[in-house]
Design a protein around this motif. Structure first.
Motif, PDB file in Angstrom:
ATOM      1  N   PRO A 167       0.806  -1.232   0.000  1.00 58.16           N
ATOM      2  CA  PRO A 167       0.000   0.000   0.000  1.00 58.16           C
ATOM      3  C   PRO A 167       0.840   1.283   0.000  1.00 58.16           C
ATOM      4  CG  PRO A 167       0.104  -0.866   2.210  1.00 58.16           C
ATOM      5  CD  PRO A 167       0.858  -1.837   1.321  1.00 58.16           C
ATOM      6  N   TYR A 168       1.811   1.355  -0.899  1.00 55.80           N
ATOM      7  CA  TYR A 168       2.689   2.519  -0.965  1.00 55.80           C
ATOM      8  C   TYR A 168       2.913   2.900  -2.432  1.00 55.80           C
ATOM      9  CZ  TYR A 168       3.628   1.149   3.822  1.00 55.80           C
ATOM     10  OH  TYR A 168       3.483   0.806   5.139  1.00 55.80           O
ATOM     11  N   ALA A 169       3.215   4.165  -2.651  1.00 56.49           N
ATOM     12  CA  ALA A 169       3.482   4.663  -3.998  1.00 56.49           C
ATOM     13  C   ALA A 169       4.835   4.150  -4.500  1.00 56.49           C
ATOM     14  CB  ALA A 169       3.478   6.188  -3.993  1.00 56.49           C
ATOM     15  N   ASP A 170       4.998   4.169  -5.808  1.00 54.35           N
ATOM     16  CA  ASP A 170       6.275   3.788  -6.419  1.00 54.35           C
ATOM     17  C   ASP A 170       7.396   4.663  -5.865  1.00 54.35           C
ATOM     18  OD1 ASP A 170       4.701   2.101  -7.880  1.00 54.35           O
ATOM     19  OD2 ASP A 170       5.091   3.033  -9.815  1.00 54.35           O
ATOM     20  N   ASP A 171       8.573   4.091  -5.760  1.00 51.50           N
ATOM     21  CA  ASP A 171       9.781   4.793  -5.304  1.00 51.50           C
ATOM     22  C   ASP A 171       9.630   5.410  -3.910  1.00 51.50           C
ATOM     23  OD1 ASP A 171      11.049   4.206  -7.740  1.00 51.50           O
ATOM     24  OD2 ASP A 171      10.231   6.000  -8.670  1.00 51.50           O
ATOM     25  N   SER A 172       8.965   4.706  -3.018  1.00 55.16           N
ATOM     26  CA  SER A 172       8.715   5.234  -1.669  1.00 55.16           C
ATOM     27  C   SER A 172       9.825   4.944  -0.666  1.00 55.16           C
ATOM     28  CB  SER A 172       7.421   4.640  -1.106  1.00 55.16           C
ATOM     29  OG  SER A 172       6.313   5.053  -1.851  1.00 55.16           O
ATOM     30  N   PHE A 173      10.641   3.923  -0.895  1.00 48.69           N
ATOM     31  CA  PHE A 173      11.575   3.472   0.134  1.00 48.69           C
ATOM     32  C   PHE A 173      12.990   3.301  -0.391  1.00 48.69           C
ATOM     33  CE2 PHE A 173       7.400   2.082   1.493  1.00 48.69           C
ATOM     34  CZ  PHE A 173       7.368   2.569   2.788  1.00 48.69           C
ATOM     35  N   ASP A 174      13.946   3.595   0.476  1.00 48.27           N
ATOM     36  CA  ASP A 174      15.352   3.337   0.177  1.00 48.27           C
ATOM     37  C   ASP A 174      15.685   1.862   0.365  1.00 48.27           C
ATOM     38  OD1 ASP A 174      15.893   6.043  -0.304  1.00 48.27           O
ATOM     39  OD2 ASP A 174      16.212   6.413   1.824  1.00 48.27           O
ATOM     40  N   ALA A 175      15.000   1.219   1.283  1.00 46.02           N
ATOM     41  CA  ALA A 175      15.261  -0.192   1.561  1.00 46.02           C
ATOM     42  C   ALA A 175      13.958  -0.883   1.957  1.00 46.02           C
ATOM     43  CB  ALA A 175      16.284  -0.337   2.673  1.00 46.02           C
ATOM     44  N   VAL A 176      13.823  -2.112   1.502  1.00 45.74           N
ATOM     45  CA  VAL A 176      12.663  -2.949   1.823  1.00 45.74           C
ATOM     46  C   VAL A 176      13.197  -4.327   2.192  1.00 45.74           C
ATOM     47  CG1 VAL A 176      10.518  -3.958   0.966  1.00 45.74           C
ATOM     48  CG2 VAL A 176      11.255  -1.717   0.131  1.00 45.74           C
TER      49      VAL A 176
END
Length: 85
Positions: free
Chosen positions: A52-61
């Motif tokens: 449930p997040y937009a594209d390019d939201s995180f530096d690390a997953v």
């Protein structure tokens, strides 16, 4: 940083102690489990196939032993590549 299918966020809680200043997010398919989370960890209902997040939201997953439980691995990896910068 995002932990996917986090359960009670045990790994995020441990890691955030060494990474002060980072925003921490977790997803978990079971909303009842998310109720036990405390700030500063932000929880949302979701799983590998539909994060449930937009594209390019995180530096690390990351996910600990959860990707292997994904029913549709190709879709899960595709979704992961979209939200990770």
């Amino acid at each position: 940083l995002l932990e996917v299918q986090s359960g009670k966020g045990r790994y995020s809680k441990a890691l955030r102690q060494n990474h002060v200043g980072q925003q921490w997010f977790v997803t978990e398919p079971c909303p009842e489990v998310l109720q036990g989370l405390t700030f500063p960890i932000h929880g949302r209902e979701g799983a590998w196939q539909q994060l449930p997040y937009a594209d390019d939201s995180f530096d690390a997953v990351f996910g600990v032993d959860s990707l292997s439980q994904s029913i549709y691995l190709v879709g899960a990896l595709r979704e992961l590549s979209l939200i990770h910068i």
